[in-house]
Design a protein around this motif. Sequence first.
Motif, PDB file in Angstrom:
ATOM      1  N   GLU A 124      49.581  11.925 114.678  1.00  0.00           N
ATOM      2  CA  GLU A 124      49.683  13.205 115.372  1.00  0.00           C
ATOM      3  C   GLU A 124      50.493  14.237 114.597  1.00  0.00           C
ATOM      4  OE1 GLU A 124      51.181  14.915 119.766  1.00  0.00           O
ATOM      5  OE2 GLU A 124      51.164  12.752 119.344  1.00  0.00           O
TER       6      GLU A 124
ATOM      7  N   TRP B 194      52.063   8.532 116.599  1.00  0.00           N
ATOM      8  CA  TRP B 194      52.836   9.716 116.213  1.00  0.00           C
ATOM      9  C   TRP B 194      52.673  10.041 114.735  1.00  0.00           C
ATOM     10  CZ3 TRP B 194      57.475   7.342 119.198  1.00  0.00           C
ATOM     11  CH2 TRP B 194      57.324   7.633 120.577  1.00  0.00           C
TER      12      TRP B 194
ATOM     13  N   VAL C  19      60.702  12.099 121.171  1.00  0.00           N
ATOM     14  CA  VAL C  19      59.721  12.566 120.181  1.00  0.00           C
ATOM     15  C   VAL C  19      58.950  13.765 120.727  1.00  0.00           C
ATOM     16  CG1 VAL C  19      57.585  11.952 118.963  1.00  0.00           C
ATOM     17  CG2 VAL C  19      59.523  10.368 118.975  1.00  0.00           C
TER      18      VAL C  19
END
Length: 259
Positions: free
Chosen positions: A180, A177, A130
């Motif tokens: 984010e 994530w 990622v």
Amino acid sequence: MTSTTTSTTSTTGTALEGRTALVTGATSGIGKAVAQNLARQGAEVVLHGRDQARGEALVKEIAAEGGSARFVAADLTDAEDTLRLAAEAGAVDILVSNAGLYEFAPTAATDAASFDRHIAVNTRAPFLLVGALAPGMAGRGHGSIVLVGSSAARLPAPIGAAYGASKAGAEILTRYWATEFGPAGVRVNTVSPGPVHTEGTRAMLGDHIGALDATNARGRAGDPGEIAEIVSFLAGPASSYVNGAVLYADGGERSTLPA
């Protein structure tokens, strides 16, 4: 490690036409079903695994169905090899982090090396992938990341604490994530399967494989293709408003396997 490529043009326009997907652990079980499903929907699939022969065989299977795929071998217990995989995959639109390692044992029988392997494959590898691939998705304004989790992250059992901890770590990373990268158009979700009939579960349970069918309200364990359909939904445009979710696909799980 070497890379093998075969590509054909899909004859059917689909929701994932023009997209590139990286699927880790793609040469067997859930990962193989996911890769085949994404290819049928028009995605060009980068297949990851450790076995070159199985990878090449799957590339040919997908090509025979009119899909497009290439294979990259990598060892996810090695951080540098994991980053090399990301580099060779290139600018992907979809990341399916499916590769998993499970060595079910009581805590006292789990040594440091085994614990580290679980964290390396099940938590660190998706973290590194990622970190390497999501910024590019964000720069292009779109992307979908799907982690394949496990019911072990929420249903404790007398064995397998290292595995459960590694999968729980991946679940919380999903939410981080999503926060984010979500504002930049990148969605991050997890599908959390219960027991599924795969080569791995058959090898692990042997003659006791039937126990999987007694763990949920459906009265049977899942099939890899059923999980692949959910992954494809999360990867595609039909789930455009789903972000930071952990989707349980366990047949209404009501118990854990006996010790």
